[in-house]
Design an enzyme around this catalytic site. Structure first.
Site, PDB file in Angstrom:
ATOM      1  N   GLU A   8      14.679 -46.564   4.113  1.00 49.96           N
ATOM      2  CA  GLU A   8      13.252 -46.819   4.268  1.00 49.96           C
ATOM      3  C   GLU A   8      12.687 -47.395   2.970  1.00 49.96           C
ATOM      4  O   GLU A   8      13.250 -47.229   1.888  1.00 49.96           O
ATOM      5  CB  GLU A   8      12.513 -45.520   4.634  1.00 49.96           C
ATOM      6  CG  GLU A   8      12.919 -44.972   6.004  1.00 49.96           C
ATOM      7  CD  GLU A   8      12.017 -43.858   6.513  1.00 49.96           C
ATOM      8  OE1 GLU A   8      11.770 -42.911   5.749  1.00 49.96           O
ATOM      9  OE2 GLU A   8      11.570 -43.943   7.670  1.00 49.96           O
ATOM     10  N   TYR A  42       2.465 -49.119  10.075  1.00 49.81           N
ATOM     11  CA  TYR A  42       3.412 -48.505   9.162  1.00 49.81           C
ATOM     12  C   TYR A  42       3.436 -49.228   7.815  1.00 49.81           C
ATOM     13  O   TYR A  42       2.775 -50.250   7.621  1.00 49.81           O
ATOM     14  CB  TYR A  42       4.813 -48.468   9.815  1.00 49.81           C
ATOM     15  CG  TYR A  42       5.034 -47.268  10.699  1.00 49.81           C
ATOM     16  CD1 TYR A  42       3.980 -46.454  11.125  1.00 49.81           C
ATOM     17  CD2 TYR A  42       6.329 -46.931  11.128  1.00 49.81           C
ATOM     18  CE1 TYR A  42       4.206 -45.350  11.930  1.00 49.81           C
ATOM     19  CE2 TYR A  42       6.561 -45.820  11.948  1.00 49.81           C
ATOM     20  CZ  TYR A  42       5.501 -45.035  12.333  1.00 49.81           C
ATOM     21  OH  TYR A  42       5.736 -43.934  13.112  1.00 49.81           O
ATOM     22  N   GLN A  97      -0.569 -44.892   3.751  1.00 53.76           N
ATOM     23  CA  GLN A  97      -0.489 -44.402   5.123  1.00 53.76           C
ATOM     24  C   GLN A  97      -1.459 -43.224   5.266  1.00 53.76           C
ATOM     25  O   GLN A  97      -1.451 -42.310   4.439  1.00 53.76           O
ATOM     26  CB  GLN A  97       0.936 -43.905   5.419  1.00 53.76           C
ATOM     27  CG  GLN A  97       1.967 -45.005   5.438  1.00 53.76           C
ATOM     28  CD  GLN A  97       1.928 -45.771   6.736  1.00 53.76           C
ATOM     29  OE1 GLN A  97       2.425 -45.309   7.762  1.00 53.76           O
ATOM     30  NE2 GLN A  97       1.334 -46.950   6.714  1.00 53.76           N
ATOM     31  N   ARG A 142      11.746 -51.773   9.318  1.00 56.68           N
ATOM     32  CA  ARG A 142      10.356 -51.629   8.854  1.00 56.68           C
ATOM     33  C   ARG A 142      10.199 -51.723   7.334  1.00 56.68           C
ATOM     34  O   ARG A 142      11.148 -51.820   6.600  1.00 56.68           O
ATOM     35  CB  ARG A 142       9.793 -50.287   9.340  1.00 56.68           C
ATOM     36  CG  ARG A 142      10.578 -49.059   8.917  1.00 56.68           C
ATOM     37  CD  ARG A 142       9.868 -47.784   9.414  1.00 56.68           C
ATOM     38  NE  ARG A 142      10.714 -46.622   9.254  1.00 56.68           N
ATOM     39  CZ  ARG A 142      11.554 -46.174  10.198  1.00 56.68           C
ATOM     40  NH1 ARG A 142      11.652 -46.772  11.370  1.00 56.68           N
ATOM     41  NH2 ARG A 142      12.308 -45.108   9.958  1.00 56.68           N
ATOM     42  N   ASP A 143       8.931 -51.654   6.934  1.00 52.65           N
ATOM     43  CA  ASP A 143       8.481 -51.529   5.536  1.00 52.65           C
ATOM     44  C   ASP A 143       8.700 -52.802   4.716  1.00 52.65           C
ATOM     45  O   ASP A 143       9.382 -52.796   3.678  1.00 52.65           O
ATOM     46  CB  ASP A 143       9.159 -50.323   4.853  1.00 52.65           C
ATOM     47  CG  ASP A 143       9.046 -49.033   5.660  1.00 52.65           C
ATOM     48  OD1 ASP A 143       8.120 -48.930   6.476  1.00 52.65           O
ATOM     49  OD2 ASP A 143       9.891 -48.133   5.472  1.00 52.65           O
ATOM     50  N   ASP A 174       3.106 -42.568   2.545  1.00 50.90           N
ATOM     51  CA  ASP A 174       3.532 -43.616   1.610  1.00 50.90           C
ATOM     52  C   ASP A 174       2.398 -44.431   0.979  1.00 50.90           C
ATOM     53  O   ASP A 174       1.488 -44.862   1.684  1.00 50.90           O
ATOM     54  CB  ASP A 174       4.416 -44.665   2.308  1.00 50.90           C
ATOM     55  CG  ASP A 174       5.469 -44.077   3.189  1.00 50.90           C
ATOM     56  OD1 ASP A 174       5.627 -42.843   3.224  1.00 50.90           O
ATOM     57  OD2 ASP A 174       6.152 -44.865   3.875  1.00 50.90           O
TER      58      ASP A 174
HETATM   59  C1  FRU Z   1       8.453 -43.356   5.050  1.00 51.04           C
HETATM   60  C2  FRU Z   1       8.049 -43.857   6.424  1.00 51.04           C
HETATM   61  C3  FRU Z   1       8.211 -45.361   6.526  1.00 51.04           C
HETATM   62  C4  FRU Z   1       7.229 -45.702   7.614  1.00 51.04           C
HETATM   63  C5  FRU Z   1       6.096 -44.749   7.331  1.00 51.04           C
HETATM   64  C6  FRU Z   1       5.359 -44.253   8.543  1.00 51.04           C
HETATM   65  O1  FRU Z   1       7.836 -42.142   4.733  1.00 51.04           O
HETATM   66  O2  FRU Z   1       8.774 -43.208   7.425  1.00 51.04           O
HETATM   67  O3  FRU Z   1       9.507 -45.807   6.788  1.00 51.04           O
HETATM   68  O4  FRU Z   1       6.824 -47.034   7.552  1.00 51.04           O
HETATM   69  O5  FRU Z   1       6.674 -43.645   6.664  1.00 51.04           O
HETATM   70  O6  FRU Z   1       4.253 -43.478   8.157  1.00 51.04           O
END
Ligand code: FRU
Length: 484
Positions: A215, A100, A57, A160-161, A41
Site C-alpha cells: 500500500e 482512497y 483520509q 491503489r494509492d 492516511d
Molecule cells: C492504507 C489504506 C490505503 C487506502 C486507504 C483507505 O491505510 O488502506 O491503501 O487507500 O487506506 O482509507
C-alpha cells in the site's frame, strides 16, 4: 449512499455535538487529529500557494473504516491551521465507496490531486479507479474523473494509492497492487501531459516474495543517482527485532531506471518507524527537503484505540525531514516545529541521577534527553501516569532498545524491540502529547510512534539510579489551533 442526501445536516449535527463534548483527557494538543470521526492516511501532501496542504483520509461519520473522504487542513507554521474541511466526498459512480489515498503534484499553478476511487458492486466485489482533481489557489476544485480504468491483466482489484513524480519532463505514477498470485508489487505508469497515462511496467526489485499487498508507495530522489522507494507492505512474517506490527512501513534505497522500470542495487527493506502505531506514510518535497508525515494508527486493530468512545480516532505524525546518510534515512523534526515550544521548564547538564523523578503539570512536552552509556550500560526510563507506565530501556551490550506498553491498563499493550547502535550516549528526542508519543533515537536513526490511553492526568518522567545525565531539556508546548 444514504447519508449523502442529508450530508450537510448530519455533518452539522456532528460538529455541534463535538463542540459541546470535547473534554476527554486523550485529546491531543499539538498533533493533527479530527474533531470527530476517523482520520487515517495523509494524502496529497504539498506546499502550495504559500501554505502546507495536508489532505488526509477522513470518515467524518463515525469511527469505522468506511465512507472515506479527503479532508484538508492548511498551515504556514504547524501552529495555526485552517479548520478541517471536507474536500472529496465519495459520491460519484467511480468513488462511491471511498475516495482512497493518493498524492499531489503542482502543475501550472494548479494542485493536481490523484486518488483511488473505491467501488464495491452488489456482490461486494471491489473495483478501483485512479482519478484526478484540479484544486485551485482560491480553494475551488473540480473532480476530473477517471484516468485509469481498473487494473491491468494479471493483477487483482487491490490497485491503489497513486503518487506522482517527474523525471526528464515525463510524469510517473507509482501505484500499489496485488498480483493474481497474491503478491504485493508496485506498478509504474507514465504520461507526457499528466492526463493520459500508460502502463510502463511493474517495478522490478529483488523483493519478489514480500507480502501480499503493497500500500501507499512513494518514490523520491535522494541525490544525483539514488532514489528511495517507500511503501507499506502487508503480510510479512514477524522476525526478531522486525515486523512486529500487523502491517509495516519502510523503504529501500537504490538506482532507479525508469526505462527498464527497475530499482537495482537496492538496500534491504528497513522499517521507517519501530513503534506500535505508525502506518502509510507519505513523502513530499519542499525547499530541497523530503518531508514525511505518517498516520498514527494501524489497520485492523480498531479495538486498541479507545478514543473512539468519544467519537474520534487516530492522528497524524508531526512532519519529519528525511536525511540520507550512510545508506539510511535519518528522521528529523521539521525545523519549523520549534515554534510549538513554550517555556523551558527543565534544563540539566552533566548530573548524576539518583532515582530522578520529574513531575510535570501536563502531558504536553518536548523533551531532549542524553544519557551517558560509559558509566552505565543498561538504561531504563519510565514515563509514568500514576500507577501505569511505559518503559523505555536500552542494553548497550545487546544494542537493543525496548519500548514496553504492558504496564498500561487501557488500550494496546505489548513490547517492541529493535536494534539500535549507541556507543557513548543514548539520545532521545521525545514529543509527548495526551495520547501520542513520538520518539527519535540517536538523532533520528530510529523512531517509535505510539498511542497510549492513561487513566490519569498525573505524569512523571523517572530515570533509573546512578545514571549520568549529559543533558535533559524539557519544554512546554503550545496548543495548535484551527481557525476559519
Ligand atoms: C492504507 C489504506 C490505503 C487506502 C486507504 C483507505 O491505510 O488502506 O491503501 O487507500 O487506506 O482509507
Amino acid at each position: 449512499m444514504n447519508y449523502l442526501k442529508n450530508y450537510e445536516k448530519v455533518y452539522k449535527e456532528l460538529e455541534e455535538y463535538y463542540n459541546n463534548n470535547d473534554n476527554n483527557i486523550w485529546r491531543n494538543k499539538f498533533h493533527i487529529e479530527m474533531p470527530f470521526g476517523l482520520i487515517n492516511d495523509p494524502n496529497g501532501l504539498s506546499f502550495y500557494n504559500g501554505e502546507y496542504h495536508i489532505f488526509y483520509q477522513w470518515n467524518p461519520f463515525g469511527c469505522e473504516h468506511k465512507t472515506k473522504h479527503w479532508g484538508l487542513v492548511k498551515t504556514k507554521d504547524f501552529v495555526n491551521f485552517t479548520k478541517p474541511q471536507i474536500i472529496l466526498k465519495p459520491e460519484e459512480w467511480y468513488d462511491k465507496n471511498g475516495c482512497y489515498s493518493g498524492g499531489a503534484y503542482v502543475k501550472n499553478g494548479t494542485l493536481k490531486l490523484f486518488y483511488t476511487g473505491n467501488v464495491k458492486d452488489i456482490n461486494n466485489q471491489r473495483e478501483s479507479y485512479q482519478c484526478m482533481v484540479d484544486y485551485n489557489a482560491d480553494g475551488s476544485f473540480e473532480k476530473k474523473g477517471v484516468l485509469i480504468d481498473k487494473q491491468p491483466e494479471r493483477y487483482t482489484a487491490h490497485f491503489r494509492d497513486p503518487m506522482i513524480f517527474e523525471e526528464n519532463e515525463t510524469y510517473y505514477m507509482v501505484l500499489g497492487v496485488q498480483t493474481e498470485e497474491l503478491k504485493g508489487k508496485a506498478l509504474i505508469y507514465k504520461s507526457k501531459d499528466i492526463n493520459n497515462w500508460r502502463l510502463a511496467g511493474e517495478l522490478k526489485t529483488n523483493m519478489n516474495n514480500f507480502g501480499y499487498m503493497w500500500e501507499c508507495p512513494n518514490v523520491f530522489r535522494l541525490n544525483e543517482d539514488k532514489f528511495a522507494f517507500m511503501f507499506s507492505p502487508q503480510g510479512l512474517e514477524e522476525e526478531e527485532f522486525k515486523y512486529q506490527n500487523i502491517y509495516q512501513s519502510g523503504y529501500v534505497i537504490g538506482n532507479l531506471n525508469l526505462d527498464e522500470v527497475s530499482l537495482t542495487n537496492h538496500t534491504k527493506f528497513k522499517e521507517i518507524d519501530m513503534g506500535f502505531d505508525f502506518y502509510a506514510p507519505q513523502v513530499f518535497h519542499h525547499n530541497g527537503k523530503n518531508i514525511m508525515i505518517g498516520w498514527i494508527g494501524m489497520p485492523d486493530k480498531d479495538n486498541e484505540y479507545l478514543s473512539s468512545e468519544y467519537g474520534w480516532m487516530f492522528g497524524l505524525t508531526m512532519p519529519r525531514v528525511l536525511e540520507y546518510k550512510d545508506n539510511v534515512l535519518y528522521q528529523k523534526p521539521l525545523e519549523l516545529l520549534k515554534k510549538i515550544r513554550q517555556a523551558k521548564i527543565v534544563d540539566i547538564r552533566n548530573e548524576m541521577s539518583d532515582n530522578w523523578t520529574i513531575s510535570l503539570d501536563s502531558r504536553n512536552i518536548e523533551c531532549k534527553l542524553d544519557l551517558n552509556l560509559i558509566s552505565n550500560e543498561n538504561i531504563g526510563l519510565k514515563l509514568s501516569f500514576k500507577d501505569e507506565y511505559i518503559l523505555i530501556s536500552y542494553s548497550k551490550k545487546d544494542q537493543v532498545c525496548t519500548v514496553d506498553r504492558n504496564n498500561m491498563k487501557l488500550g494496546g499493550k505489548g513490547i517492541r524491540k529493535f536494534k539500535l547502535k549507541a556507543d557513548s550516549s543514548l539520545r532521545l528526542h521525545m514529543f509527548i502529547d495526551n495520547s501520542i508519543i513520538e520518539i527519535y533515537y540517536q538523532d533520528g536513526l530510529e523512531t517509535t510512534t505510539l498511542m497510549y490511553f492513561p487513566k490519569s492526568d498525573n505524569f512523571k518522567i523517572e530515570i533509573g539510579n546512578d545514571i549520568k545525565i549529559n543533558e535533559l531539556q524539557i519544554w512546554e508546548v503550545r496548543r495548535i489551533n484551527y481557525g476559519k
